[in-house]
Design a protein around this motif. Structure first.
Motif, mmCIF file in Angstrom:
data_model
loop_
_atom_site.group_PDB
_atom_site.id
_atom_site.type_symbol
_atom_site.label_atom_id
_atom_site.label_comp_id
_atom_site.label_asym_id
_atom_site.label_seq_id
_atom_site.Cartn_x
_atom_site.Cartn_y
_atom_site.Cartn_z
ATOM 1 N N HIS A 156 49.207 -63.901 52.857
ATOM 2 C CA HIS A 156 48.875 -64.993 53.267
ATOM 3 C C HIS A 156 47.854 -64.702 54.590
ATOM 4 O O HIS A 156 47.742 -63.811 55.127
ATOM 5 N N VAL A 189 44.909 -66.863 56.946
ATOM 6 C CA VAL A 189 44.211 -68.254 57.548
ATOM 7 C C VAL A 189 43.190 -67.783 58.364
ATOM 8 O O VAL A 189 43.316 -66.968 59.216
ATOM 9 N N GLY A 214 43.071 -68.181 50.262
ATOM 10 C CA GLY A 214 44.468 -68.344 50.922
ATOM 11 C C GLY A 214 44.911 -66.712 50.756
ATOM 12 O O GLY A 214 46.075 -66.566 51.293
ATOM 13 N N ASP A 265 53.019 -70.949 52.913
ATOM 14 C CA ASP A 265 51.696 -71.098 53.159
ATOM 15 C C ASP A 265 51.438 -72.369 54.034
ATOM 16 O O ASP A 265 50.849 -72.451 54.964
ATOM 17 N N THR A 298 49.744 -71.821 57.817
ATOM 18 C CA THR A 298 48.458 -72.573 58.348
ATOM 19 C C THR A 298 48.726 -73.685 59.586
ATOM 20 O O THR A 298 47.872 -73.713 60.537
ATOM 21 N N ARG A 328 46.639 -72.933 63.223
ATOM 22 C CA ARG A 328 45.797 -73.930 63.548
ATOM 23 C C ARG A 328 46.249 -74.541 64.775
ATOM 24 O O ARG A 328 45.447 -74.788 65.795
#
Length: 403
Positions: free
Chosen positions: A46, A48, A71, A205, A209, A213
């Protein structure tokens, strides 16, 4: 929880399992310093990506943003000494060539490779040097290459910014590592800043994410040295799953621990950026509370942190709280001047919008410290914001006068 998260001595981007790195000198920088870095995972995972909000983004940002939307990630190549920004179609072609060369070298699709550049804007990349540098970096990838990679991304930084963490999940362990650069043009809003974070965690995922963030919002989006938002700001977070832990999801208790570790890592890297700010002599934490909402709290905090008058007064070791009140007043936040309280390291300087009955000497002593906190209570609601910033010195001007 503290005993479940521990620093790794000498840690960096290769602290997690399965990550390799290298840093080389290819001649972009005239002084012979390292100027090209490569970080690679043994397998894709993964990714980000969070990028500058500047509407004149550099070619590497445009390309990496496209790849991040898919991704999956395997590697990132970074050059310093040249931003590859405002370089037209040739700049995009050069960024694409860098990605393709790395992809061919490690055997993966180009969409799994990211590219970052940092340095002077408007100058074409010397691609003959870059090609040789990428080939050299591919040949030097190793688990011990994190230190060299961190050196290869520096511009006006005075030291590399790295960290590694070990996270205990019962009988299992996972690791996080990171490196960052930045000293001037710092006001990310995603300072010139780049950051690469790696982890061997197996994380969904959605959880990955969310964690990335949140961590960026609490760290890199809460620092400012000079209020300038770069064309190249990039944060890339890779997870390859090689810890083979039970997959972390937003609902799991282990995820909260992972979130804490990731926030700790990014927070420390962000603080290093401010502490190494161009020409600074003081690190200042601005805390706003009692705002009408979170947005107003941030407006007030950024107005204070960006005010040249305020920053100059900090350098001059003059509390001059009137400049802070003025900045709050024009910030766009809802303000009642008769309710504002201001404290310097816990010493009250302003009470209900006027000078507090506090010894001026005590307030003066606070701003003489190399690091101090200013708490601003707007007395209206429950909104709050924390922002890390600095003073402004004549050395900053000398470093940025264009020579």
């Amino acid at each position: 929880m503290k005993e479940d998260i521990a620093p790794v001595e000498g840690g960096g981007v290769t602290t997690p399992r399965g990550f390799l790195a290298s840093g080389v000198a290819c001649g972009i920088k005239a002084g012979g310093e390292k100027d090209l870095s490569l970080i690679c995972s043994e397998r894709a995972g993964h990714v980000v990506g969070l990028f500058t909000e500047n509407r004149v983004p550099a070619a590497p940002v445009v390309l990496s943003r496209r790849h991040a939307a898919l991704g999956n990630g395997r590697a990132v190549v970074i050059n310093s000494g040249n931003a590859n920004a405002c370089t037209g179609p040739a700049g995009m072609a050069n960024a694409t060539e860098m990605v393709n060369r790395v992809a061919a070298g490690i055997g993966c699709p180009p969409e799994e490779v990211f590219v970052c550049s940092t340095g002077r804007i408007g100058i074409p990349l010397p691609m003959a040097k870059v090609r040789k540098g990428i080939d050299l970096a591919l040949g030097r990838l190793s688990p011990q290459g994190g230190k060299d990679a961190a050196l290869g991304i520096l511009t006006t930084d005075t030291y590399p910014k790295t960290m590694g963490l070990r996270v205990s999940l019962g009988e299992q362990e996972l690791f996080l590592g990171g490196m960052a650069k930045g000293a001037g043009m710092i006001d990310p809003r995603l300072a010139t800043m780049l950051c690469v974070v790696t982890t061997d965690a197996d994380v969904s995922d959605e959880a990955f994410t969310l964690a990335a963030r949140r961590s960026v919002a609490e760290s890199f989006n809460r620092i400012s040295i000079d209020g300038d938002c770069s064309t190249n700001d990039t944060v890339l977070v890779f997870a390859n799953g090689l810890a083979r832990n039970r997959t972390l999801t937003p609902e799991s208790g282990e995820f909260r621990l992972f979130q804490s570790a990731l926030s700790l890592l990014m927070g420390r890297l962000a603080r290093m950026i401010v502490e190494d700010g161009e020409g600074i002599s003081k690190v200042v934490e601005v805390l706003v509370q009692g705002a009408a909402d979170e947005e107003d709290a941030e407006r007030a905090a950024r107005a204070v942190a960006h005010s040249l008058l305020v920053k100059c007064s900090w350098y001059g070791e003059d509390p001059n709280w009137g400049r802070i009140l003025a900045a709050i007043g024009y910030s766009g936040a809802s303000v009642d001047g008769n309710r504002v309280d201001i404290f310097y390291n816990g010493v009250q300087a302003v009470a209900a919008g006027t000078r507090a009955r506090t010894s001026a000497r005590l307030v003066q002593e606070a701003v003489r410290l190399p690091q101090f906190t200013i708490l601003i209570d707007l007395g209206i609601g429950s909104g709050h914001c924390r922002l890390l910033t600095s003073d402004l010195t004549e050395r900053y001007v000398r470093l940025n006068k264009g020579e």
